[in-house]
Design an enzyme around this catalytic site. Sequence first.
Site, PDB file in Angstrom:
ATOM      1  N   PHE A 138       0.831  -1.193   0.000  1.00  0.00           N
ATOM      2  CA  PHE A 138       0.000   0.000   0.000  1.00  0.00           C
ATOM      3  C   PHE A 138       0.875   1.256   0.000  1.00  0.00           C
ATOM      4  CE2 PHE A 138      -2.396   3.294   2.388  1.00  0.00           C
ATOM      5  CZ  PHE A 138      -3.359   3.533   1.408  1.00  0.00           C
ATOM      6  N   MET A 184       0.884  34.200 -21.448  1.00  0.00           N
ATOM      7  CA  MET A 184       2.092  33.966 -22.239  1.00  0.00           C
ATOM      8  C   MET A 184       1.803  33.011 -23.392  1.00  0.00           C
ATOM      9  SD  MET A 184       5.093  34.761 -22.831  1.00  0.00           S
ATOM     10  CE  MET A 184       6.101  35.484 -21.542  1.00  0.00           C
TER      11      MET A 184
HETATM   12  C1  LIG Z   1       8.558  32.436 -19.577  1.00  0.00           C
HETATM   13  C2  LIG Z   1      10.050  32.453 -19.397  1.00  0.00           C
HETATM   14  C3  LIG Z   1      10.824  33.344 -20.114  1.00  0.00           C
HETATM   15  C4  LIG Z   1      12.187  33.425 -19.915  1.00  0.00           C
HETATM   16  N1  LIG Z   1      12.883  34.386 -20.580  1.00  0.00           N
HETATM   17  C5  LIG Z   1      14.181  34.598 -20.258  1.00  0.00           C
HETATM   18  C6  LIG Z   1      14.921  35.697 -20.802  1.00  0.00           C
HETATM   19  O1  LIG Z   1      14.406  36.485 -21.577  1.00  0.00           O
HETATM   20  N2  LIG Z   1      16.192  35.867 -20.401  1.00  0.00           N
HETATM   21  C7  LIG Z   1      16.794  35.027 -19.503  1.00  0.00           C
HETATM   22  O2  LIG Z   1      17.939  35.251 -19.142  1.00  0.00           O
HETATM   23  N3  LIG Z   1      16.142  33.969 -19.000  1.00  0.00           N
HETATM   24  C8  LIG Z   1      14.851  33.749 -19.351  1.00  0.00           C
HETATM   25  N4  LIG Z   1      14.186  32.693 -18.780  1.00  0.00           N
HETATM   26  C9  LIG Z   1      14.902  31.832 -17.813  1.00  0.00           C
HETATM   27  C10 LIG Z   1      15.769  30.796 -18.505  1.00  0.00           C
HETATM   28  O3  LIG Z   1      14.939  29.737 -18.919  1.00  0.00           O
HETATM   29  C11 LIG Z   1      16.850  30.252 -17.540  1.00  0.00           C
HETATM   30  O4  LIG Z   1      16.240  29.761 -16.379  1.00  0.00           O
HETATM   31  C12 LIG Z   1      17.849  31.301 -17.118  1.00  0.00           C
HETATM   32  O5  LIG Z   1      18.341  31.983 -18.238  1.00  0.00           O
HETATM   33  C13 LIG Z   1      18.980  30.648 -16.378  1.00  0.00           C
HETATM   34  O6  LIG Z   1      19.812  31.600 -15.816  1.00  0.00           O
HETATM   35  P1  LIG Z   1      21.262  31.199 -15.290  1.00  0.00           P
HETATM   36  O7  LIG Z   1      21.983  30.456 -16.345  1.00  0.00           O
HETATM   37  O8  LIG Z   1      21.871  32.428 -14.757  1.00  0.00           O
HETATM   38  O9  LIG Z   1      20.927  30.299 -14.002  1.00  0.00           O
HETATM   39  P2  LIG Z   1      20.976  28.713 -13.742  1.00  0.00           P
HETATM   40  O10 LIG Z   1      20.204  28.001 -14.741  1.00  0.00           O
HETATM   41  O11 LIG Z   1      20.613  28.554 -12.316  1.00  0.00           O
HETATM   42  O12 LIG Z   1      22.503  28.344 -13.942  1.00  0.00           O
HETATM   43  C14 LIG Z   1      23.444  28.738 -13.002  1.00  0.00           C
HETATM   44  C15 LIG Z   1      24.822  28.372 -13.501  1.00  0.00           C
HETATM   45  O13 LIG Z   1      25.762  28.811 -12.534  1.00  0.00           O
HETATM   46  C16 LIG Z   1      26.620  27.744 -12.194  1.00  0.00           C
HETATM   47  N5  LIG Z   1      27.033  27.907 -10.800  1.00  0.00           N
HETATM   48  C17 LIG Z   1      26.369  27.536  -9.688  1.00  0.00           C
HETATM   49  N6  LIG Z   1      27.078  27.833  -8.593  1.00  0.00           N
HETATM   50  C18 LIG Z   1      28.221  28.397  -9.022  1.00  0.00           C
HETATM   51  C19 LIG Z   1      29.370  28.900  -8.356  1.00  0.00           C
HETATM   52  N7  LIG Z   1      29.478  28.887  -7.017  1.00  0.00           N
HETATM   53  N8  LIG Z   1      30.382  29.397  -9.104  1.00  0.00           N
HETATM   54  C20 LIG Z   1      30.290  29.404 -10.454  1.00  0.00           C
HETATM   55  N9  LIG Z   1      29.225  28.934 -11.135  1.00  0.00           N
HETATM   56  C21 LIG Z   1      28.206  28.450 -10.424  1.00  0.00           C
HETATM   57  C22 LIG Z   1      25.814  26.497 -12.425  1.00  0.00           C
HETATM   58  O14 LIG Z   1      26.651  25.381 -12.608  1.00  0.00           O
HETATM   59  C23 LIG Z   1      25.016  26.875 -13.660  1.00  0.00           C
HETATM   60  O15 LIG Z   1      25.733  26.609 -14.831  1.00  0.00           O
HETATM   61  C24 LIG Z   1      12.811  32.559 -19.003  1.00  0.00           C
HETATM   62  C25 LIG Z   1      12.058  31.623 -18.327  1.00  0.00           C
HETATM   63  C26 LIG Z   1      10.679  31.564 -18.500  1.00  0.00           C
HETATM   64  C27 LIG Z   1       9.897  30.573 -17.713  1.00  0.00           C
HETATM   65  C1  LIG Z   2       2.779  23.722 -14.874  1.00  0.00           C
HETATM   66  C2  LIG Z   2       2.829  24.431 -16.178  1.00  0.00           C
HETATM   67  N1  LIG Z   2       1.922  24.145 -17.138  1.00  0.00           N
HETATM   68  C3  LIG Z   2       1.952  24.807 -18.308  1.00  0.00           C
HETATM   69  C4  LIG Z   2       2.893  25.763 -18.560  1.00  0.00           C
HETATM   70  C5  LIG Z   2       2.930  26.507 -19.892  1.00  0.00           C
HETATM   71  N2  LIG Z   2       2.694  27.941 -19.660  1.00  0.00           N
HETATM   72  C6  LIG Z   2       3.695  28.836 -19.620  1.00  0.00           C
HETATM   73  S1  LIG Z   2       3.174  30.387 -19.311  1.00  0.00           S
HETATM   74  C7  LIG Z   2       1.570  29.883 -19.270  1.00  0.00           C
HETATM   75  C8  LIG Z   2       0.457  30.856 -19.019  1.00  0.00           C
HETATM   76  C9  LIG Z   2       0.468  31.408 -17.660  1.00  0.00           C
HETATM   77  O1  LIG Z   2      -0.751  32.088 -17.464  1.00  0.00           O
HETATM   78  P1  LIG Z   2      -0.952  32.990 -16.191  1.00  0.00           P
HETATM   79  O2  LIG Z   2      -0.585  32.260 -14.972  1.00  0.00           O
HETATM   80  O3  LIG Z   2      -2.323  33.560 -16.218  1.00  0.00           O
HETATM   81  O4  LIG Z   2       0.130  34.130 -16.397  1.00  0.00           O
HETATM   82  P2  LIG Z   2       0.200  35.250 -17.545  1.00  0.00           P
HETATM   83  O5  LIG Z   2       1.053  34.725 -18.631  1.00  0.00           O
HETATM   84  O6  LIG Z   2      -1.201  35.504 -17.997  1.00  0.00           O
HETATM   85  O7  LIG Z   2       0.806  36.412 -16.869  1.00  0.00           O
HETATM   86  C10 LIG Z   2       1.471  28.511 -19.497  1.00  0.00           C
HETATM   87  C11 LIG Z   2       0.203  27.768 -19.548  1.00  0.00           C
HETATM   88  C12 LIG Z   2       3.847  25.997 -17.532  1.00  0.00           C
HETATM   89  N3  LIG Z   2       4.844  26.876 -17.694  1.00  0.00           N
HETATM   90  N4  LIG Z   2       3.768  25.351 -16.360  1.00  0.00           N
END
Ligand SMILES: Cc1cc2nc3c(=O)[nH]c(=O)nc-3n(C[C@H](O)[C@H](O)[C@H](O)COP(=O)(O)OP(=O)(O)OC[C@H]3O[C@@H](n4cnc5c(N)ncnc54)[C@H](O)[C@@H]3O)c2cc1C
Ligand SMILES: Cc1ncc(C[n+]2csc(CCOP(=O)(O)OP(=O)(O)O)c2C)c(N)n1
Lengths: 572, 182
Positions: free
Chosen positions: A113, A475
């Site tokens: 379970f 988005m």
């Molecule tokens: C809707 C949406 C839109 C997005 N649009 C953008 C955007 O326009 N621009 C953007 O930048 N991101 C955007 N992102 C986020 C993107 O997907 C990544 O999460 C982000 O770019 C990662 O940033 P990072 O590489 O700095 O951080 P992380 O992914 O956390 O990477 C950190 C890095 O640092 C290293 N590190 C950790 N500790 C240390 C240490 N002590 N010394 C040296 N190195 C270390 C790790 O090994 C890793 O390589 C978006 C995300 C979403 C959900």
């Molecule tokens: C758990 C999960 N399901 C689906 C998505 C895909 N997704 C990215 S942004 C978005 C819309 C988010 O809508 P809302 O929370 O109303 O924020 P808004 O973009 O309108 O500011 C979706 C469905 C996701 N990122 N995470």
Amino acid sequence: MGNMRTGAQILWESLVREGVTTVFGYPGGAILPAYDAMLEYPVRHVLVRHEQGATHMADGYARASGEVGVAVATSGPGATNMVTGIATAMLDSSPIVCITGQVGSRLIGSDAFQETDVTGVTLPITKHNYLVSNVSEVAPTIHEAFYVARSGRPGPVLVDITKDAQQGSAEFVWDGSPVRLPGYRPELRASDAERRRAVDLINGAKRPIIFAGHGVMLSGAMDLVREFAERANIPVAMTLLGIGSFPALHPLNLGMMGMHGEAWVNQAIQEADLLLAFGMRFDDRVTGNVKTYAPNARKIHVDIDPAEFNKNVMVDVTLAGDLSNVLRELLPRVERGDRGVWLDSIAEMKGDSAVRDVQNLPDSGHLYAAHVINDIWRMTDGKAVVVTDVGQHQMWEAQYYHHEKPRSLITSGGLGTMGFALPAAIGAKLARPEAEVWAIVGDGGFQMTMCELATIAQEKVKVNVAIINNGYLGMVRQWQEFFYERRYAATPLLSPDFAKLGEAFGLRSATVSRRQEVEPTVAMARAEPGAVVIDFRVEQEDTVYPMVPAGADLHAMIRRPSPSPIVETADD
Amino acid sequence: MRRTFVVHVEDKPGVLNRVASLFRRRAFNIESLTVGRTEVPRVSRMTIVVDTDDNGAKRLEANLYKLVNVLRVTDLTGDAAVIRDLTLIRVAATQETRTQVMQIVDTFRGRVVDVAPDSLIVEATGTEDKIDGLLGVLQPYGVLEIVRTGRVAMSRGQQSVATEPADAPAEADPGDQVSYSV
Ligand SMILES: Cc1cc2nc3c(=O)[nH]c(=O)nc-3n(C[C@H](O)[C@H](O)[C@H](O)COP(=O)(O)OP(=O)(O)OC[C@H]3O[C@@H](n4cnc5c(N)ncnc54)[C@H](O)[C@@H]3O)c2cc1C
Ligand SMILES: Cc1ncc(C[n+]2csc(CCOP(=O)(O)OP(=O)(O)O)c2C)c(N)n1
Ligand SMILES: [Mg+2]
């Protein structure tokens, strides 16, 4: 035999010795012995409403404080509910430890379970995990788990403890000495030859840019990055997760790069002759099309994890190690730079597009998310800890809330987990009780974990919740607008009256649909001793600009149309 | 390019799973994997053959090191190494063909390890090419069943592939020799 304890007691003895004061969890059969023993220990247990919430809370706790966050759940469904939160922490390198109960060791493999192979399920989404089936292993495993979670590149660790290991008894011996794992190499060190090559490239660069990533915060290297940038006069661009690692209003700060980064930042990257990547991993939201990415730039990549080198972008110099250590070695050899020409040319690229002063726009009666976020920024003096969800509002937060301090923007970047904000804000507030914490969340994402309002009420957590209610999964709607001919499949969203909902949980709540109401309502929320829920009814079909379509060249941005939707025209 | 990695791991439950899962997750295709005990108690040795380029190999190595139970990774590709595959082949052999088959096996330095009225079991070790060759010439007689271990490898000469973990524990200063950069 003076120190006999049950495995459950040893668990808490060990957690307390690891510095744990707060855990987020939900009980059930297989973890009951641990819950029973918990009552004897000085640990605050936050009862969540869903185990996903517990993992996000632990994650928010970790990101806000830099300490390991702890989540607890029972076997089977309790543990599988944690999966999303663990994957979220994994992609964003957040140190959490998840403790799950497991069926008795003799029942393992029998489909007992609530038996799930939790170490199997979480194997690819944890930094490491353990199955503990013997009481004698509890203490050393907890010690090791915390060490693995926080050392090197941090990440989630799961410890699955069988019920009999919790119930059995053993002598409690705590060996708090540093963990030594034979093969584990949390930190490497770059060769001197490479450091020299890096220094030569830096001193010779005419158009360099520093990329400040999440690793700056994880390494605690904010001051060193700043010293580096100021000494060499190099502008700094940030990733989404790097926001806060360099002061927003610093003259060398360019802003966020990537998909929704400012146009001049991406343009500058494409023109740069040197990229200095500090603790960032060239995510595809950062680079766009890698084939045309920063074509003129040599690239120096500093990362604690050598598996990140040449993964997405081929680089010229790789410096493995903790960023602070690497920067300390480089700094004395970095020459003071002028780079006035380069900085001027970036300022020119900025031109008018830098005018983002939404405050001065005439009030046209419309409420834009940018207004709300910009007002919150202004009123909190840029000093709040803001926890966002995922979507348009997340990007507007990154654009319109200017973070001066590290660990003040907490957001799910890598996994983009909707539902993150509300629970993560609870974790952040409990980690930093003195901080003003705002959750900025979409109407969609809010409804994924809004049950945690009950946790807020029960635990009396003072967070302010700003729901950016645009009536859409915004988005996704935006992508449909750009790439699917405005066919809004499954993105219009019906929501409850969020203010009434907040009140149902006993929280002070408000609805705001006009711009002049924003300020007084934010002021009310800040003054209110308890949590406040605000439903901001914003413009429904607003768009995040600029945007680099997924996979497009970084300079091929969809720009803000003119007149910009944020700059309302008379006939608006 | 086919590459041969020798990976020393802690002999603990689930470690094979962790290694295999890593290859799958990072989209590296394992061509063969063998695992067995070593001269050191509680340390197992895997020989893994994978098709990837230089950069892929570096990333694979770095990713393997991220597994807590991995002690040491050695890329034997390009090093002088003894590489062997062991195979058992059940081949049809009638009164008339038996001598021919045995001669072929002899030429390939194989051994007949079991004899039945209509078939033989042949054991052969060698490089994969050699075994492929043996299989090719036995084919016309009727190969009824084969089992191959996949590659095992050891570097030639004095140099033994270190079993002990790579250095660089957290608190020690590993010095300049440890570098994973290109
Ligand atoms: C809707 C949406 C839109 C997005 N649009 C953008 C955007 O326009 N621009 C953007 O930048 N991101 C955007 N992102 C986020 C993107 O997907 C990544 O999460 C982000 O770019 C990662 O940033 P990072 O590489 O700095 O951080 P992380 O992914 O956390 O990477 C950190 C890095 O640092 C290293 N590190 C950790 N500790 C240390 C240490 N002590 N010394 C040296 N190195 C270390 C790790 O090994 C890793 O390589 C978006 C995300 C979403 C959900
Ligand atoms: C758990 C999960 N399901 C689906 C998505 C895909 N997704 C990215 S942004 C978005 C819309 C988010 O809508 P809302 O929370 O109303 O924020 P808004 O973009 O309108 O500011 C979706 C469905 C996701 N990122 N995470
Ligand atoms: Mg929405």
